[in-house]
Design a protein around this motif. Structure first.
Motif, PDB file in Angstrom:
ATOM      1  N   ALA A 213      10.342  -3.328 -10.231  1.00 36.39           N
ATOM      2  CA  ALA A 213      11.518  -3.971 -10.815  1.00 36.39           C
ATOM      3  C   ALA A 213      11.677  -5.421 -10.370  1.00 36.39           C
ATOM      4  O   ALA A 213      12.315  -6.219 -11.076  1.00 36.39           O
ATOM      5  CB  ALA A 213      12.772  -3.183 -10.447  1.00 36.39           C
ATOM      6  N   ASP A 214      11.097  -5.802  -9.225  1.00 38.60           N
ATOM      7  CA  ASP A 214      11.348  -7.124  -8.671  1.00 38.60           C
ATOM      8  C   ASP A 214      10.149  -8.064  -8.696  1.00 38.60           C
ATOM      9  O   ASP A 214      10.288  -9.252  -8.995  1.00 38.60           O
ATOM     10  CB  ASP A 214      11.853  -7.000  -7.227  1.00 38.60           C
ATOM     11  N   ALA A 218       3.391  -6.550  -9.184  1.00 37.21           N
ATOM     12  CA  ALA A 218       3.287  -5.299  -8.438  1.00 37.21           C
ATOM     13  C   ALA A 218       3.405  -4.086  -9.355  1.00 37.21           C
ATOM     14  O   ALA A 218       4.223  -4.075 -10.282  1.00 37.21           O
ATOM     15  CB  ALA A 218       4.352  -5.237  -7.352  1.00 37.21           C
ATOM     16  N   LEU A 219       2.579  -3.074  -9.084  1.00 34.83           N
ATOM     17  CA  LEU A 219       2.613  -1.821  -9.834  1.00 34.83           C
ATOM     18  C   LEU A 219       2.567  -0.654  -8.861  1.00 34.83           C
ATOM     19  O   LEU A 219       2.027  -0.773  -7.761  1.00 34.83           O
ATOM     20  CB  LEU A 219       1.409  -1.724 -10.784  1.00 34.83           C
ATOM     21  N   HIS A 220       3.127   0.479  -9.292  1.00 40.37           N
ATOM     22  CA  HIS A 220       3.078   1.708  -8.506  1.00 40.37           C
ATOM     23  C   HIS A 220       2.254   2.721  -9.293  1.00 40.37           C
ATOM     24  O   HIS A 220       2.581   3.021 -10.448  1.00 40.37           O
ATOM     25  CB  HIS A 220       4.489   2.227  -8.254  1.00 40.37           C
ATOM     26  N   ILE A 243       5.046  -3.188  -1.163  1.00 37.71           N
ATOM     27  CA  ILE A 243       6.033  -4.153  -1.644  1.00 37.71           C
ATOM     28  C   ILE A 243       6.580  -5.011  -0.508  1.00 37.71           C
ATOM     29  O   ILE A 243       6.710  -6.230  -0.624  1.00 37.71           O
ATOM     30  CB  ILE A 243       7.203  -3.421  -2.346  1.00 37.71           C
ATOM     31  N   SER A 244       6.900  -4.366   0.620  1.00 37.05           N
ATOM     32  CA  SER A 244       7.468  -5.119   1.732  1.00 37.05           C
ATOM     33  C   SER A 244       6.470  -6.129   2.282  1.00 37.05           C
ATOM     34  O   SER A 244       6.831  -7.245   2.640  1.00 37.05           O
ATOM     35  CB  SER A 244       7.926  -4.157   2.835  1.00 37.05           C
ATOM     36  N   SER A 245       5.208  -5.757   2.338  1.00 38.25           N
ATOM     37  CA  SER A 245       4.170  -6.662   2.823  1.00 38.25           C
ATOM     38  C   SER A 245       3.976  -7.864   1.901  1.00 38.25           C
ATOM     39  O   SER A 245       3.662  -8.975   2.355  1.00 38.25           O
ATOM     40  CB  SER A 245       2.848  -5.897   2.968  1.00 38.25           C
ATOM     41  N   MET A 415      13.580  -4.821   6.729  1.00 37.49           N
ATOM     42  CA  MET A 415      13.584  -3.875   5.617  1.00 37.49           C
ATOM     43  C   MET A 415      13.453  -2.462   6.175  1.00 37.49           C
ATOM     44  O   MET A 415      12.614  -2.209   7.044  1.00 37.49           O
ATOM     45  CB  MET A 415      12.442  -4.190   4.656  1.00 37.49           C
ATOM     46  N   LEU A 416      14.274  -1.553   5.691  1.00 36.59           N
ATOM     47  CA  LEU A 416      14.312  -0.189   6.200  1.00 36.59           C
ATOM     48  C   LEU A 416      13.943   0.820   5.114  1.00 36.59           C
ATOM     49  O   LEU A 416      14.403   0.696   3.971  1.00 36.59           O
ATOM     50  CB  LEU A 416      15.714   0.141   6.735  1.00 36.59           C
ATOM     51  N   PRO A 417      13.135   1.819   5.440  1.00 37.01           N
ATOM     52  CA  PRO A 417      12.807   2.876   4.473  1.00 37.01           C
ATOM     53  C   PRO A 417      14.077   3.591   4.011  1.00 37.01           C
ATOM     54  O   PRO A 417      14.973   3.871   4.802  1.00 37.01           O
ATOM     55  CB  PRO A 417      11.921   3.826   5.287  1.00 37.01           C
ATOM     56  N   GLY A 418      14.148   3.845   2.724  1.00 35.34           N
ATOM     57  CA  GLY A 418      15.316   4.542   2.182  1.00 35.34           C
ATOM     58  C   GLY A 418      16.446   3.612   1.802  1.00 35.34           C
ATOM     59  O   GLY A 418      17.301   3.965   0.990  1.00 35.34           O
ATOM     60  N   ARG A 419      16.482   2.427   2.389  1.00 34.85           N
ATOM     61  CA  ARG A 419      17.496   1.440   2.021  1.00 34.85           C
ATOM     62  C   ARG A 419      16.896   0.334   1.171  1.00 34.85           C
ATOM     63  O   ARG A 419      17.509  -0.130   0.209  1.00 34.85           O
ATOM     64  CB  ARG A 419      18.116   0.829   3.286  1.00 34.85           C
ATOM     65  N   ASP A 420      15.690  -0.082   1.523  1.00 31.80           N
ATOM     66  CA  ASP A 420      14.996  -1.161   0.812  1.00 31.80           C
ATOM     67  C   ASP A 420      13.710  -0.615   0.199  1.00 31.80           C
ATOM     68  O   ASP A 420      13.211   0.432   0.594  1.00 31.80           O
ATOM     69  CB  ASP A 420      14.672  -2.310   1.781  1.00 31.80           C
ATOM     70  N   ALA A 421      13.165  -1.347  -0.741  1.00 30.74           N
ATOM     71  CA  ALA A 421      11.919  -0.926  -1.379  1.00 30.74           C
ATOM     72  C   ALA A 421      10.766  -1.018  -0.392  1.00 30.74           C
ATOM     73  O   ALA A 421      10.680  -1.946   0.404  1.00 30.74           O
ATOM     74  CB  ALA A 421      11.644  -1.806  -2.606  1.00 30.74           C
ATOM     75  N   GLY A 422       9.877  -0.047  -0.438  1.00 33.10           N
ATOM     76  CA  GLY A 422       8.663  -0.109   0.370  1.00 33.10           C
ATOM     77  C   GLY A 422       8.833   0.388   1.788  1.00 33.10           C
ATOM     78  O   GLY A 422       9.771   1.103   2.130  1.00 33.10           O
TER      79      GLY A 422
END
Length: 445
Positions: A213-214, A218-220, A243-245, A415-422
């Motif tokens: 989305a951002d 990037a693709l999943h 994504i975070s990287s 960035m945190l898992p579950g709160r932010d992407a990646g």
């Protein structure tokens, strides 16, 4: 030999290499699947799921086994312990596998590994668990950290650390995220093929694709057997990168002609990202410590087809006088505890300790005291880790500002898992002021 190989036999060997011999899960699993490429997609998927699932849920699995076995898990022989763990995972989390098949195959494995005298023990424990699994009593909420440890299969010391840094809701959200199955995230090599074209290629290969989305590149992806079986991957049309990287490449805001040094680059994702953003100009020097790691970077460079990047073997702790104030951008994605990527590398939570964390904090500071010298006045330093540990992240950024004169922080983000992407990921962006001096080597490194 090939004719005697079974899926569960491979699961056992992989798990023993990880839990008994200390090897890393993602490396062992990849090597075994590469070695047995003739296995069909269903078998490979079974092996991957049981290995990953057993590692992800190991504390919970041990808790269950201990309720039905007179011999506690920690006192069992490694082979028997591993057979029971992977079998209980199948009983609890894989409804498509009949309980009788799980028990029978576990007994066969015990005999095959030379434990004929323990086949009755294995059979008895597993059949007792299979009959009474729904009646297992788990710790109550009143048990606090112990309850969370069993529920999420996370070490108690780790949970205490997180609860000292984040609220309980955030900790539980992160813990839940680590247990979820996630697609592979890739960064499109848009200099070779547009994202829309790549999507068409991937779908033609039978891959499920979801656009991010951002980030427009990037693709999943999911639904494939293994990456090396995809021609699009072998042709270098994309790189596997979270994504975070990818945020490191975004935050750097590289300009055409920039000189970039990535001091701990393997396997090269961030360095390749920046080389791509330079659009064939400038130069990226991707460094790492060992010949093996530099070899990984070189392989990825060859696959990418980029010509403005090179891999160099260099110890980040050793000052390089020739690089002093040479780089427009220095990327310092440093060795860390890896607690932000437990969803992809679940064995890390059993390998990491608080003492190792303390050593890593000091190592990160020693490296930073060296590599800040490579940033030219007006240049930028990106400090990042794939952990959620504040001493390695925010506190190290404060340390840099105190002990490396002439730098100012432009921005930082955890960035945190579950709160932010990646993944869980920390990134901080610093600028070296035009009149900056060198690092304060008398500081507490």
């Amino acid at each position: 030999m090939a004719s005697t190989v079974t899926s569960r036999g491979l699961v056992l060997e992989i798990l023993l290499k990880i839990t008994r011999d200390g090897e890393y899960s993602h490396i062992v699993l990849k090597n075994v699947l590469d070695q047995y490429q003739y296995l069909d997609k269903k078998e490979r998927a079974f092996i991957t799921r049981v290995v990953d699932g057993t590692l992800e849920r190991m504390i919970e699995l041990d808790y269950i086994i201990d309720q039905f076995s007179k011999v506690k898990v920690r006192k069992m022989k490694p082979v028997i312990r591993t057979i029971l763990r992977s079998s209980v995972y199948q009983l609890k989390y894989m409804d498509s596998v009949p309980d009788s098949a799980v028990c029978n195959e576990a007994v066969k494995l015990a005999v095959m590994k030379g434990f004929q005298n323990l086949k009755g023990f294995v059979n008895g424990v597993l059949r007792n668990i299979s009959r009474n699994l729904s009646e297992v009593s788990f710790p109550s909420g009143e048990d606090g950290v112990y309850n969370l440890s069993v529920r999420y299969s996370l070490p108690e010391w780790m949970l205490r650390q997180w609860l000292g840094e984040y609220d309980e809701e955030t900790v539980c959200r992160m813990a839940e995220e680590f247990l979820k199955v996630r697609p592979v995230t890739i960064r499109c090599s848009t200099d070779r093929m547009s994202r829309d074209e790549l999507i068409r290629v991937l779908k033609a290969e039978g891959v499920s694709v979801r656009e991010d989305a951002d980030l427009p590149y990037a693709l999943h992806i999911s639904g494939f057997d293994h990456l090396t079986g995809l021609k699009s991957f072998c042709d270098g049309l994309y790189q596997v990168q979270d994504i975070s990287s990818m945020q490191a490449g975004e935050w750097a805001e590289a300009r055409e002609g920039d000189y970039v040094i990535d001091v701990c680059a393997a396997p090269g994702g961030k360095a390749l990202h920046l080389a791509s953003k330079l659009k064939g100009t400038g130069h990226v020097e991707a460094r790492d410590l060992t010949e093996y790691k530099v070899g990984l970077i070189r392989d990825n460079i060859r696959q990418s087809g980029l010509s403005n990047i090179e891999a160099v073997q260099w110890d980040a702790l050793i000052p390089d006088a020739s690089a002093r104030e040479k780089a427009d951008i220095v990327v310092a994605d440093l060795p860390c505890s890896g607690l932000g990527v437990l969803g992809r590398k679940p064995d890390l939570k059993y390998k990491m300790t608080e003492d190792i964390q303390k050593e890593l904090v000091l190592l990160q500071r020693r490296i930073l005291s060296v590599v800040t010298e490579y940033v030219k006045p007006g240049g930028k330093l990106i400090y990042s880790t794939c952990t959620i540990h504040r001493k390695e992240n925010e506190e190290n950024s404060r340390w840099l500002l105190e002990h490396c004169p002439g730098f100012r922080m432009l921005r930082e983000r955890q960035m945190l898992p579950g709160r932010d992407a990646g993944d869980g990921f920390y990134i901080a962006l610093f600028e070296k002021l035009p009149e900056a001096g060198g690092p304060d080597r008398e500081g507490d490194a």
